[in-house]
Motif scaffolding. Structure first.
Motif, PDB file in Angstrom:
ATOM      1  N   ALA A 209      55.710 -17.318  -5.185  1.00 48.04           N
ATOM      2  CA  ALA A 209      56.070 -15.910  -5.327  1.00 48.04           C
ATOM      3  C   ALA A 209      55.978 -15.497  -6.789  1.00 48.04           C
ATOM      4  CB  ALA A 209      57.481 -15.672  -4.800  1.00 48.04           C
ATOM      5  N   GLY A 210      55.318 -14.378  -7.027  1.00 49.56           N
ATOM      6  CA  GLY A 210      55.152 -13.885  -8.386  1.00 49.56           C
ATOM      7  C   GLY A 210      54.000 -14.518  -9.139  1.00 49.56           C
ATOM      8  N   VAL A 211      53.381 -15.525  -8.553  1.00 51.61           N
ATOM      9  CA  VAL A 211      52.247 -16.198  -9.191  1.00 51.61           C
ATOM     10  C   VAL A 211      50.923 -15.681  -8.638  1.00 51.61           C
ATOM     11  CG1 VAL A 211      51.125 -18.424  -9.603  1.00 51.61           C
ATOM     12  CG2 VAL A 211      53.633 -18.264  -9.606  1.00 51.61           C
ATOM     13  N   LEU A 212      50.845 -15.546  -7.306  1.00 53.31           N
ATOM     14  CA  LEU A 212      49.632 -15.089  -6.640  1.00 53.31           C
ATOM     15  C   LEU A 212      49.976 -13.965  -5.674  1.00 53.31           C
ATOM     16  CD1 LEU A 212      48.113 -18.589  -5.786  1.00 53.31           C
ATOM     17  CD2 LEU A 212      47.442 -17.092  -7.677  1.00 53.31           C
ATOM     18  N   SER A 213      48.986 -13.147  -5.347  1.00 56.10           N
ATOM     19  CA  SER A 213      49.200 -12.035  -4.426  1.00 56.10           C
ATOM     20  C   SER A 213      49.557 -12.539  -3.039  1.00 56.10           C
ATOM     21  CB  SER A 213      47.932 -11.179  -4.340  1.00 56.10           C
ATOM     22  OG  SER A 213      48.035 -10.252  -3.257  1.00 56.10           O
ATOM     23  N   PRO A 214      50.594 -11.976  -2.415  1.00 52.88           N
ATOM     24  CA  PRO A 214      50.946 -12.368  -1.045  1.00 52.88           C
ATOM     25  C   PRO A 214      50.062 -11.697  -0.003  1.00 52.88           C
ATOM     26  CG  PRO A 214      52.466 -10.709  -1.828  1.00 52.88           C
ATOM     27  CD  PRO A 214      51.569 -11.026  -2.987  1.00 52.88           C
ATOM     28  N   GLN A 215      49.160 -10.814  -0.427  1.00 51.85           N
ATOM     29  CA  GLN A 215      48.292 -10.097   0.498  1.00 51.85           C
ATOM     30  C   GLN A 215      46.856 -10.604   0.485  1.00 51.85           C
ATOM     31  OE1 GLN A 215      49.562  -7.933   2.633  1.00 51.85           O
ATOM     32  NE2 GLN A 215      51.556  -8.329   1.685  1.00 51.85           N
ATOM     33  N   ASN A 216      46.504 -11.387  -0.542  1.00 54.71           N
ATOM     34  CA  ASN A 216      45.116 -11.789  -0.724  1.00 54.71           C
ATOM     35  C   ASN A 216      44.949 -13.305  -0.710  1.00 54.71           C
ATOM     36  OD1 ASN A 216      44.476  -9.094  -1.050  1.00 54.71           O
ATOM     37  ND2 ASN A 216      44.310  -9.204  -3.274  1.00 54.71           N
ATOM     38  N   THR A 217      43.717 -13.725  -0.461  1.00 55.71           N
ATOM     39  CA  THR A 217      43.301 -15.097  -0.723  1.00 55.71           C
ATOM     40  C   THR A 217      42.983 -15.212  -2.202  1.00 55.71           C
ATOM     41  OG1 THR A 217      42.395 -15.472   1.484  1.00 55.71           O
ATOM     42  CG2 THR A 217      41.478 -16.793  -0.294  1.00 55.71           C
ATOM     43  N   SER A 218      43.343 -16.320  -2.807  1.00 53.54           N
ATOM     44  CA  SER A 218      43.025 -16.566  -4.215  1.00 53.54           C
ATOM     45  C   SER A 218      41.978 -17.667  -4.299  1.00 53.54           C
ATOM     46  CB  SER A 218      44.274 -16.973  -5.003  1.00 53.54           C
ATOM     47  OG  SER A 218      45.226 -15.926  -5.014  1.00 53.54           O
ATOM     48  N   LEU A 219      40.895 -17.388  -5.038  1.00 56.33           N
ATOM     49  CA  LEU A 219      39.824 -18.359  -5.253  1.00 56.33           C
ATOM     50  C   LEU A 219      39.779 -18.664  -6.742  1.00 56.33           C
ATOM     51  CD1 LEU A 219      37.300 -19.983  -4.414  1.00 56.33           C
ATOM     52  CD2 LEU A 219      35.983 -17.845  -4.641  1.00 56.33           C
ATOM     53  N   MET A 220      40.053 -19.903  -7.118  1.00 57.27           N
ATOM     54  CA  MET A 220      40.129 -20.314  -8.520  1.00 57.27           C
ATOM     55  C   MET A 220      38.977 -21.252  -8.832  1.00 57.27           C
ATOM     56  SD  MET A 220      44.224 -20.712  -9.064  1.00 57.27           S
ATOM     57  CE  MET A 220      45.236 -19.227  -9.009  1.00 57.27           C
ATOM     58  N   LEU A 221      38.188 -20.874  -9.826  1.00 53.92           N
ATOM     59  CA  LEU A 221      36.943 -21.560 -10.131  1.00 53.92           C
ATOM     60  C   LEU A 221      37.030 -22.284 -11.454  1.00 53.92           C
ATOM     61  CD1 LEU A 221      34.523 -18.636  -9.187  1.00 53.92           C
ATOM     62  CD2 LEU A 221      35.416 -20.443  -7.702  1.00 53.92           C
ATOM     63  N   GLY A 222      36.412 -23.457 -11.521  1.00 54.24           N
ATOM     64  CA  GLY A 222      36.395 -24.213 -12.768  1.00 54.24           C
ATOM     65  C   GLY A 222      35.263 -25.221 -12.771  1.00 54.24           C
ATOM     66  N   SER A 223      35.074 -25.850 -13.888  1.00 53.90           N
ATOM     67  CA  SER A 223      33.995 -26.825 -14.033  1.00 53.90           C
ATOM     68  C   SER A 223      34.304 -28.077 -13.204  1.00 53.90           C
ATOM     69  CB  SER A 223      33.831 -27.201 -15.508  1.00 53.90           C
ATOM     70  OG  SER A 223      32.818 -28.165 -15.655  1.00 53.90           O
ATOM     71  N   GLY A 224      33.556 -28.267 -12.125  1.00 50.98           N
ATOM     72  CA  GLY A 224      33.724 -29.447 -11.285  1.00 50.98           C
ATOM     73  C   GLY A 224      34.816 -29.352 -10.248  1.00 50.98           C
ATOM     74  N   TYR A 225      35.433 -28.190 -10.073  1.00 52.24           N
ATOM     75  CA  TYR A 225      36.480 -28.031  -9.063  1.00 52.24           C
ATOM     76  C   TYR A 225      36.577 -26.572  -8.652  1.00 52.24           C
ATOM     77  CZ  TYR A 225      39.622 -25.568 -12.222  1.00 52.24           C
ATOM     78  OH  TYR A 225      40.173 -24.630 -13.057  1.00 52.24           O
ATOM     79  N   THR A 263      45.103 -25.467 -17.722  1.00 50.83           N
ATOM     80  CA  THR A 263      46.353 -24.740 -17.914  1.00 50.83           C
ATOM     81  C   THR A 263      46.197 -23.410 -18.629  1.00 50.83           C
ATOM     82  OG1 THR A 263      46.772 -25.907 -19.985  1.00 50.83           O
ATOM     83  CG2 THR A 263      47.672 -26.865 -17.970  1.00 50.83           C
ATOM     84  N   ARG A 264      44.992 -23.024 -18.976  1.00 49.90           N
ATOM     85  CA  ARG A 264      44.842 -21.797 -19.750  1.00 49.90           C
ATOM     86  C   ARG A 264      45.356 -20.562 -19.013  1.00 49.90           C
ATOM     87  NH1 ARG A 264      38.871 -22.438 -22.606  1.00 49.90           N
ATOM     88  NH2 ARG A 264      39.360 -24.301 -23.809  1.00 49.90           N
ATOM     89  N   SER A 265      45.177 -20.494 -17.693  1.00 52.22           N
ATOM     90  CA  SER A 265      45.672 -19.319 -16.974  1.00 52.22           C
ATOM     91  C   SER A 265      47.111 -19.522 -16.516  1.00 52.22           C
ATOM     92  CB  SER A 265      44.801 -19.025 -15.756  1.00 52.22           C
ATOM     93  OG  SER A 265      45.045 -19.963 -14.743  1.00 52.22           O
ATOM     94  N   GLY A 266      47.529 -20.735 -16.290  1.00 53.90           N
ATOM     95  CA  GLY A 266      48.882 -21.018 -15.854  1.00 53.90           C
ATOM     96  C   GLY A 266      49.101 -20.866 -14.365  1.00 53.90           C
ATOM     97  N   ARG A 267      48.263 -20.092 -13.669  1.00 56.66           N
ATOM     98  CA  ARG A 267      48.497 -19.823 -12.245  1.00 56.66           C
ATOM     99  C   ARG A 267      48.242 -21.054 -11.394  1.00 56.66           C
ATOM    100  NH1 ARG A 267      49.115 -14.274 -11.396  1.00 56.66           N
ATOM    101  NH2 ARG A 267      48.451 -13.009 -13.178  1.00 56.66           N
ATOM    102  N   LEU A 268      47.058 -21.644 -11.554  1.00 60.69           N
ATOM    103  CA  LEU A 268      46.783 -22.841 -10.771  1.00 60.69           C
ATOM    104  C   LEU A 268      47.696 -23.984 -11.188  1.00 60.69           C
ATOM    105  CD1 LEU A 268      45.205 -24.170  -8.560  1.00 60.69           C
ATOM    106  CD2 LEU A 268      43.358 -24.642 -10.174  1.00 60.69           C
ATOM    107  N   GLU A 269      48.038 -24.027 -12.459  1.00 61.10           N
ATOM    108  CA  GLU A 269      48.977 -25.055 -12.917  1.00 61.10           C
ATOM    109  C   GLU A 269      50.305 -24.925 -12.169  1.00 61.10           C
ATOM    110  OE1 GLU A 269      50.584 -24.558 -16.806  1.00 61.10           O
ATOM    111  OE2 GLU A 269      50.732 -26.714 -17.128  1.00 61.10           O
ATOM    112  N   ALA A 270      50.773 -23.683 -11.966  1.00 56.59           N
ATOM    113  CA  ALA A 270      52.039 -23.460 -11.252  1.00 56.59           C
ATOM    114  C   ALA A 270      51.923 -23.911  -9.793  1.00 56.59           C
ATOM    115  CB  ALA A 270      52.421 -21.984 -11.322  1.00 56.59           C
ATOM    116  N   VAL A 271      50.767 -23.655  -9.168  1.00 52.64           N
ATOM    117  CA  VAL A 271      50.564 -24.074  -7.790  1.00 52.64           C
ATOM    118  C   VAL A 271      50.549 -25.600  -7.698  1.00 52.64           C
ATOM    119  CG1 VAL A 271      48.968 -24.041  -5.841  1.00 52.64           C
ATOM    120  CG2 VAL A 271      49.345 -21.961  -7.181  1.00 52.64           C
ATOM    121  N   LEU A 272      49.839 -26.238  -8.631  1.00 52.01           N
ATOM    122  CA  LEU A 272      49.773 -27.696  -8.612  1.00 52.01           C
ATOM    123  C   LEU A 272      51.156 -28.314  -8.817  1.00 52.01           C
ATOM    124  CD1 LEU A 272      46.518 -28.410 -10.639  1.00 52.01           C
ATOM    125  CD2 LEU A 272      46.814 -28.324  -8.171  1.00 52.01           C
ATOM    126  N   ALA A 273      51.943 -27.702  -9.681  1.00 49.21           N
ATOM    127  CA  ALA A 273      53.289 -28.218  -9.908  1.00 49.21           C
ATOM    128  C   ALA A 273      54.130 -28.101  -8.637  1.00 49.21           C
ATOM    129  CB  ALA A 273      53.949 -27.461 -11.056  1.00 49.21           C
TER     130      ALA A 273
END
Length: 407
Positions: A209-225, A263-273
């Protein structure tokens, strides 16, 4: 040996054996039952279970499910995201959203939804149980089959060790990526690794909650993942999938490894945690058999064409397979003819989806600075860019018998 199916196979009443009570097998069973065939479904598991995670039900799959009378139960057990928030590597704000929701339903005549795999299996199972012409055998220890004339003869060992025999018009392997029907009965190769590993976790909704939209799918892109995260509100959970490029032998059971700069955006880091200690992982495999059938024995779903998940079409292709094959098995003069027409109708489309999925995997995992061009294309495409680009995929209706495209 006890007889399993006594009735003779005629054009009016044909006995079809289906191996595997997953999405492919249950969808095919339901479609065949609606056409009046007698269906015997064989499953090694003793009962359906909660194994699995989220999946995406795109409009092309929903058209089939709606045509099978499942619109309301699917709607009750699923969620329709308004769009997709695309987070390039290191970005604090998303591109988009890329529109789904009302835009997808308006364009394709059916919504784009997400749901738990177990919920879709349960909807299909309950629908199949309503038919007296469906027998479901769970907990079987094994089976053997051989071609006899234009049909197939089976010997089935049940959970209690007793054997039962029967003869059918056709045998369909819907037994997944590790298909016994594909490898043992058709003599085709085992599935092979793709070089990627999928890490999955189901989280309580409140953890993001407060990290990602509760109405949308989130697609996070990075090098190799890349990561895909979406809500499942009726379960009060969030589905998380992170796919990494690595050998299965390098995957630990603890957490995905996706690089120091995450960790630059912090959002995926929060999900992983939030997912720490909850991960399960599977090596991603693909199956590309030379033949989808031999005589009256054939394949559907992952047994025929398991592919990388970067277009989220594994379940949808299985559902389309069932919609295409079922009417052929009840109308063609032989199972051989039915499987031949099914393969001719499906192979080209499945291969196009496979190529699209593989291309997505390369695009999602681009390193900087190549990713800058990708992100620019996404921005310039606008909210409905992906719907226009994928009209050939999402606008396909396998239920109308002509492969009609609506885009």
């Amino acid at each position: 040996m006890q007889p399993l199916a006594q009735r003779a196979d005629t054009s009016e009443t044909r006995t079809i054996y289906v191996v595997g009570a997953g999405i492919a097998g249950l969808t095919l069973t339901l479609a065949l039952a609606k056409f009046g065939a007698r269906v015997v479904l064989l499953e090694r598991a003793s009962a359906l279970s909660e194994v699995g995670a989220g999946l995406q039900v795109s409009p092309n799959a929903r058209q089939v499910l709606n045509g099978l009378g499942l619109d309301r139960p699917i709607a009750d057990a699923s969620f329709e995201p308004a769009g997709i928030d695309v987070y390039p590597h290191g970005a604090g704000r998303p591109i988009g959203p890329l529109l789904l929701g009302a835009a997808a339903e308006r364009r394709f005549g059916a919504p784009y939804a997400v749901m738990h795999r177990a919920d879709l299996v349960d909807v299909l199972y309950r629908a199949c149980r309503r038919f007296a012409n469906v027998d479901m055998l769970f907990g079987i220890k094994g089976f053997s089959a051989e071609v006899q004339g234009t049909g197939v003869a089976l010997e089935i060992t049940e959970a209690d060790g007793r054997t039962r025999g029967g003869r059918g018009f056709a045998l369909v392997g819907a037994d997944g990526v590790h298909s016994q029907v594909r490898t043992q009965l058709l003599g085709e190769a085992a599935a092979r690794p793709t070089g990627s590993v999928a890490w999955r976790a189901m989280l309580p909704a409140g953890t993001v909650a407060g990290v990602l939209s509760p109405q949308n799918t989130s697609l996070m892109l990075g090098s190799g993942y890349h990561g895909v995260i979406y809500p499942l509100p009726h379960r009060d959970q969030v589905n998380v999938v992170v796919i990494t490029r690595q050998r299965p032998s390098d995957a630990s059971s603890s957490a995905p490894r996706i690089g120091w700069s995450l960790t630059r955006s912090g959002r995926l880091e929060a999900v992983l945690a939030a997912a720490e200690g909850r991960w399960s992982h599977w090596p991603l495999l693909e199956a590309r058999p030379r033949a989808w059938h031999r005589g009256p024995i054939g394949l559907v779903g992952d047994a025929a064409h398991a592919m990388p998940p970067f277009q989220a079409q594994g379940a949808a292709m299985a559902i389309e397979d069932a919609a295409t094959l079922a009417p052929l098995l009840v109308s063609q003069p032989s199972a051989e003819a039915a499987f031949a027409r099914y393969g001719a109708a499906r192979r080209g489309r499945v291969e196009r989806v496979r190529k699209q999925s593989s291309a997505n995997g390369r695009i999602f995992h681009l390193p900087w600075p190549l990713s800058v061009a990708r992100d620019t294309v996404v921005r310039l495409g606008g909210g409905e860019g992906q719907l226009r680009r994928l009209g050939w995929l999402y606008g396909h209706n396998a239920m109308d018998g002509t492969g009609h495209k609506r885009d």
